[in-house]
Design an enzyme around this catalytic site. Structure first.
Site, short mmCIF file in Angstrom:
data_model
loop_
_atom_site.label_atom_id
_atom_site.label_comp_id
_atom_site.label_asym_id
_atom_site.label_seq_id
_atom_site.Cartn_x
_atom_site.Cartn_y
_atom_site.Cartn_z
N GLY A 71 0.80 -1.22 0.00
CA GLY A 71 0.00 0.00 0.00
C GLY A 71 0.84 1.27 0.00
O GLY A 71 0.52 2.23 -0.72
N THR A 72 1.90 1.29 0.78
CA THR A 72 2.71 2.50 0.85
C THR A 72 3.30 2.82 -0.52
O THR A 72 3.25 3.97 -0.98
CB THR A 72 3.84 2.30 1.90
N ASN A 147 -8.96 3.37 7.70
CA ASN A 147 -8.36 2.30 8.51
C ASN A 147 -8.80 2.34 9.96
O ASN A 147 -8.76 1.32 10.64
CB ASN A 147 -6.82 2.35 8.42
N GLN A 175 -7.74 -0.72 2.76
CA GLN A 175 -8.65 -1.22 3.80
C GLN A 175 -10.00 -1.66 3.23
O GLN A 175 -10.84 -2.16 3.97
CB GLN A 175 -8.86 -0.16 4.90
N HIS A 197 -1.24 -8.00 2.74
CA HIS A 197 -1.27 -8.42 4.15
C HIS A 197 -2.51 -7.94 4.91
O HIS A 197 -2.74 -8.36 6.04
CB HIS A 197 0.02 -8.02 4.88
N THR A 233 13.19 -7.40 -9.58
CA THR A 233 12.79 -8.80 -9.76
C THR A 233 11.47 -9.06 -9.04
O THR A 233 11.33 -8.71 -7.86
CB THR A 233 13.90 -9.72 -9.19
N CYS A 326 0.15 2.39 12.79
CA CYS A 326 1.34 3.20 12.55
C CYS A 326 1.52 4.23 13.66
O CYS A 326 2.58 4.81 13.81
CB CYS A 326 1.23 3.90 11.20
#
Ligand code: PLP
Length: 390
Positions: A71-72, A147, A175, A197, A233, A326
């Site tokens: 996401g970041t 979130n 989210q 995740h 990669t 966070c």
């Protein structure tokens, strides 16, 4: 001691099927997807299959899926990849810091940002986005689901405004992924970020939908991977895991799993609200409920410190979060709740309960058993500390 994990918006465990799908790609099928020999071809084919699944998940063409680290990266790519000096950017004050801090960095490069505030319900009013428009507005970025509160934003209406204004539209759907049905065409977005995740996939992998023809510049250079849109990669096991998680998420939306989670969340919420001095942040707009994802509730508890309750519940085996993950460890109240007009003390006294899709009735029973005890204990302590007891 029993442990109940109610912090799914921070992260989720792999589902066993996801782990099984990934397993061969670390050992037997370890090839580099760019190599031309058989090992490389096997890896390449796995990435292609995963791309087709993600295209179904987003409702887009395979060529519009770019795999990345999560996401970041998706959020940063939308901002750094599209905005140039002199552009104007519109976002909201309740975004994840991957958007907010990227916007602040772009200010140093001559991009002005308007941060649109939400209503007290946590909803963004599309009319406020429209009012923020300028001739030089190039990009909007609005999250699909918050979130902390789980409130779902009116993506389609915002997409319509972007279309009429000729601006690009990015959705941070991290989210929303696996919790609501996606359709990037219906949303009218040019870019949309997801992260594995948060939906029972592996950490450090995600995907960005990039509508064909969107001139987004790659953040990373050094190879022609992902049609030159993301060098490096490919994380083949991660990509396979992301696609498996997305496939299972699509089933969960159809087979009643998500509806069941909503019922569990509602029972949990109603049970906690029986305690005096509690309420939900962002569930109501006057008398009307606002749309929220199924698994999230953000509850304030008067006369206590959210962090203290997080610790007290952890000691009883319950994992929840105060503010976003966070922010845990920091004592600053949540920027989301403050932006909604929640006062500082109440924002500090708020906890987010976010259920896994594997949550059970027994999990909810256990949390409803321990929360009242913990709240009562902490409130008694704070009355003692304030010298107001007896
Ligand atoms: N956007 C939102 C709304 C999030 O909740 C998160 C993670 O908490 C992110 C972006 C960042 O995603 P990732 O952890 O994959 O970098």
């Amino acid at each position: 001691m029993k442990r109940v994990y109610m912090d799914a918006n921070a992260t989720t465990p792999l589902l066993p099927e996801v782990l099984e799908a990934m397993r061969p790609y670390w050992i037997e099928r370890f090839g580099n997807a760019s190599s031309i020999h058989l090992d490389g071809q096997q890896a390449h084919a796995a990435v292609d299959r995963a791309r087709a699944t993600m295209a179904e998940f987003f409702n887009c063409h395979d060529a519009e899926v770019v795999f990345n680290s999560g996401g970041t990266e998706g959020d940063n790519t939308a901002i750094f990849g599209l905005l140039r000096p002199g552009d104007h950017f519109i976002t909201t004050s309740i975004e994840h810091s991957a958007i907010l801090q990227a916007a602040r960095r772009m200010e140093l490069h001559g991009v002005e940002t308007t941060f649109v505030a939400p209503q007290p319900s946590g909803l963004i009013d599309p009319a406020d986005i429209e009012r923020a428009l300028r001739p030089e507005t190039r990009l909007f970025s609005v999250m699909l689901a918050n979130n902390e509160t789980g409130v779902l934003q009116p993506a389609e209406e915002i997409g319509e405004i972007a279309r009429a204004a000729g601006a690009f539209f990015h959705i941070d759907a991290v989210q929303g992924a696996g919790k609501v049905k996606f359709d990037v065409r219906r949303f009218g977005c040019h870019l949309l970020s997801v992260s594995a995740h948060k939906m029972h996939g592996p950490k450090g992998v995600g995907a960005l939908f990039v509508r064909r023809g969107t001139p987004v510049e790659s953040l990373l250079v050094g190879g022609s991977h992902e049609r030159r849109r993301r060098a490096g990669t490919e994380n083949v096991p991660g990509i396979v895991g992301l696609a498996k998680a997305a496939e299972l998420a699509m089933h969960s939306l159809e087979d009643g799993v998500i509806k069941r989670v909503a019922l569990l969340r509602d029972r949990l919420e109603a049970g906690i609200l029986e305690l005096p001095g509690t309420g939900v942040n962002g569930a109501w707009d006057g008398e009307k409920p606002v749309p929220r994802v199924a698994n999230t509730t953000d509850i304030w508890f008067d006369q206590l410190e959210g962090e203290a309750l997080v610790i007290a519940l952890d000691l009883k085996g319950v994992a929840v979060s105060g503010g976003s993950a966070c922010h845990s460890g920091a004592t600053e109240p949540s920027h989301v709740l403050l932006a909604m007009g929640v006062d500082k003390n109440r924002a500090r006294a708020s906890l987010r309960f976010s259920l896994l899709k594997t949550a059970t009735e027994a999990d909810v029973d256990y949390v409803l058993e321990v929360v009242p005890e913990a709240v009562e204990h902490l409130r008694t302590l704070s009355r003692v500390a304030a010298g107001t007891l007896g």
